[in-house]
Design an enzyme around this catalytic site. Structure first.
Site, PDB file in Angstrom:
ATOM      1  N   ASN A   9      30.939  38.605  44.196  1.00  0.00           N
ATOM      2  CA  ASN A   9      31.764  38.826  43.006  1.00  0.00           C
ATOM      3  C   ASN A   9      30.905  38.548  41.763  1.00  0.00           C
ATOM      4  OD1 ASN A   9      33.471  38.336  40.808  1.00  0.00           O
ATOM      5  ND2 ASN A   9      35.205  38.121  42.193  1.00  0.00           N
ATOM      6  N   HIS A  12      31.113  36.733  36.947  1.00  0.00           N
ATOM      7  CA  HIS A  12      30.577  35.645  36.120  1.00  0.00           C
ATOM      8  C   HIS A  12      29.317  36.040  35.354  1.00  0.00           C
ATOM      9  CE1 HIS A  12      33.584  32.812  37.053  1.00  0.00           C
ATOM     10  NE2 HIS A  12      33.360  32.884  38.345  1.00  0.00           N
ATOM     11  N   HIS A  45      36.485  42.080  39.144  1.00  0.00           N
ATOM     12  CA  HIS A  45      37.902  41.965  38.788  1.00  0.00           C
ATOM     13  C   HIS A  45      38.081  42.519  37.379  1.00  0.00           C
ATOM     14  CE1 HIS A  45      41.633  39.064  38.607  1.00  0.00           C
ATOM     15  NE2 HIS A  45      41.929  40.293  38.234  1.00  0.00           N
ATOM     16  N   ARG A  47      40.304  42.496  34.746  1.00  0.00           N
ATOM     17  CA  ARG A  47      41.507  41.770  34.341  1.00  0.00           C
ATOM     18  C   ARG A  47      42.222  42.512  33.220  1.00  0.00           C
ATOM     19  NH1 ARG A  47      41.932  36.266  36.132  1.00  0.00           N
ATOM     20  NH2 ARG A  47      43.673  36.192  34.693  1.00  0.00           N
ATOM     21  N   ARG A  51      38.664  40.060  29.960  1.00  0.00           N
ATOM     22  CA  ARG A  51      37.901  38.919  29.433  1.00  0.00           C
ATOM     23  C   ARG A  51      36.454  38.882  29.923  1.00  0.00           C
ATOM     24  NH1 ARG A  51      40.360  33.955  32.963  1.00  0.00           N
ATOM     25  NH2 ARG A  51      42.323  34.616  32.068  1.00  0.00           N
ATOM     26  N   GLU A  72      39.068  44.251  42.188  1.00  0.00           N
ATOM     27  CA  GLU A  72      40.281  43.437  42.175  1.00  0.00           C
ATOM     28  C   GLU A  72      41.084  43.798  40.940  1.00  0.00           C
ATOM     29  OE1 GLU A  72      38.853  39.473  41.997  1.00  0.00           O
ATOM     30  OE2 GLU A  72      37.972  39.540  43.980  1.00  0.00           O
ATOM     31  N   THR A 103      42.128  33.354  39.647  1.00  0.00           N
ATOM     32  CA  THR A 103      43.342  33.729  40.387  1.00  0.00           C
ATOM     33  C   THR A 103      43.858  32.529  41.183  1.00  0.00           C
ATOM     34  OG1 THR A 103      42.166  35.810  40.666  1.00  0.00           O
ATOM     35  CG2 THR A 103      44.293  35.614  41.768  1.00  0.00           C
ATOM     36  N   GLU A 153      43.406  39.828  52.159  1.00  0.00           N
ATOM     37  CA  GLU A 153      42.399  38.815  51.852  1.00  0.00           C
ATOM     38  C   GLU A 153      43.137  37.497  51.690  1.00  0.00           C
ATOM     39  OE1 GLU A 153      39.530  39.691  48.770  1.00  0.00           O
ATOM     40  OE2 GLU A 153      39.095  37.557  48.471  1.00  0.00           O
ATOM     41  N   HIS A 216      37.878  32.718  47.590  1.00  0.00           N
ATOM     42  CA  HIS A 216      38.281  31.808  46.521  1.00  0.00           C
ATOM     43  C   HIS A 216      37.829  30.383  46.824  1.00  0.00           C
ATOM     44  CE1 HIS A 216      40.479  31.245  42.724  1.00  0.00           C
ATOM     45  NE2 HIS A 216      40.379  29.990  43.113  1.00  0.00           N
TER      46      HIS A 216
HETATM   47  N1  PXP Z   1      38.588  37.011  46.009  1.00  0.00           N
HETATM   48  C1  PXP Z   1      39.514  37.214  45.036  1.00  0.00           C
HETATM   49  C2  PXP Z   1      40.648  38.141  45.334  1.00  0.00           C
HETATM   50  C3  PXP Z   1      39.416  36.587  43.784  1.00  0.00           C
HETATM   51  O1  PXP Z   1      40.349  36.796  42.838  1.00  0.00           O
HETATM   52  C4  PXP Z   1      38.303  35.754  43.533  1.00  0.00           C
HETATM   53  C5  PXP Z   1      38.162  35.098  42.193  1.00  0.00           C
HETATM   54  O2  PXP Z   1      37.863  36.057  41.256  1.00  0.00           O
HETATM   55  C6  PXP Z   1      37.349  35.597  44.551  1.00  0.00           C
HETATM   56  C7  PXP Z   1      37.526  36.219  45.783  1.00  0.00           C
HETATM   57  C8  PXP Z   1      36.095  34.778  44.352  1.00  0.00           C
HETATM   58  O3  PXP Z   1      36.414  33.454  44.100  1.00  0.00           O
HETATM   59  P1  PXP Z   1      35.257  32.426  43.681  1.00  0.00           P
HETATM   60  O4  PXP Z   1      34.741  32.876  42.350  1.00  0.00           O
HETATM   61  O5  PXP Z   1      35.970  31.129  43.629  1.00  0.00           O
HETATM   62  O6  PXP Z   1      34.197  32.500  44.741  1.00  0.00           O
END
Ligand code: PXP
Length: 263
Positions: A9, A12, A45, A47, A51, A72, A103, A153, A216
């Site tokens: 992901n 960031h 994601h 959003r 952001r 996402e 999330t 998921e 997550h």
């Molecule tokens: N999966 C989903 C559906 C999420 O919303 C997120 C957070 O954006 C993640 C995975 C990844 O989570 P983390 O950044 O805590 O690894």
């Protein structure tokens, strides 16, 4: 070798860019690095408040990624229109609250059933695979199946939180477990229970012919227990990989995580 696929992901990276509102770091530069380090998927994601990832980022990433893109998104009309138009490999429907940092829970599938079913139909018509981000609960799993999703998921925030309370004080989320008065023994038993629940539900999902991902709060310390759950085929991980990459570089951070995903 049996392994769990890794979706990186990369939101960031956009968070860092947005801190100064300049195009640095360039987000699509992450794509070949993730690919060559062994990632199996790029996850972003989009959003509602845009952001971090913007529409332009999502378009470019979908166009240019050699790896499948998992987008996402919330159930909002304009975002679903965007997904149907730009057709990433997969859309993962997540709940979204404006104020949240990330999330913080799974979808209320039973409550939003009719709307979700309609959205899944639209996404399938656009030939986009669908995943629902849910809390590991049997009712949500059955409702997800009925709504017609391809994947579920499981939200691992509760697991990650219990783990952090037991073994570290970093990466604690505010999700679900806030009672600091729990004893070590109680936490150990909660952790075991949570892992057992994830395992049972993952097998159940597989039995219902859904594919199973999780994510997550997963990091280099807590991921191994999840990797042992055979029915979980993919993990989507953001925060810990991008955090490590600040010191080690993105390539090494992905390689290190991939190594932990072999079983
Ligand atoms: N999966 C989903 C559906 C999420 O919303 C997120 C957070 O954006 C993640 C995975 C990844 O989570 P983390 O950044 O805590 O690894």
């Amino acid at each position: 070798m049996n392994r769990v696929d890794l979706g990186v992901n990369i939101d960031h990276i956009a968070v860092l860019r947005e801190a100064r509102r300049v195009n640095d770091p360039v987000i699509i530069d992450a794509l070949p690095i993730c690919k060559s380090a062994g990632a199996n998927q790029i996850t972003i994601h989009l959003r509602e408040d845009r952001r971090h990832i913007h529409d332009e980022d999502a378009k470019l990433i979908i166009e240019q990624s050699i790896l499948p893109v998992n987008l996402e998104c919330a159930m909002s009309e304009d975002i679903i229109d965007f997904v149907c138009k730009h057709r990433p490999h997969r859309a993962t429907i997540v709940p979204e609250k404006r104020q949240e940092v990330t999330t913080e829970g799974g979808l209320a599938v039973s409550k939003e059933f009719d709307r979700l079913k309609e959205i899944i139909k639209r996404l399938h018509y656009a030939e986009v695979e669908v995943s629902l981000f849910i809390d590991p609960h049997p009712d949500e799993l059955l409702a997800s199946k009925e709504a017609g999703t391809d994947w579920v998921e499981f939200h691992t925030g509760r697991y990650a939180n219990i783990y952090a309370m037991l073994y570290s004080n970093i990466s604690r989320t505010r999700y679900a477990i806030d009672d600091l008065r729990l004893t070590r023994k109680e936490l150990e038993s909660l952790l075991k229970e949570e892992l057992g629940n994830l395992d049972n539900l993952a097998q159940h999902a597989q039995g219902l012919h859904m594919q199973v991902a999780a994510g997550h709060g997963l990091n280099y310390q807590n991921v191994s227990n999840i990797v042992q759950i055979e029915a979980i085929k993919e993990l989507n991980i953001g925060q810990s990989i991008i955090a490590r990459s600040v010191y080690s570089g993105l390539y090494q951070a992905v390689v290190d995580m991939k190594e932990l995903l072999q079983r």
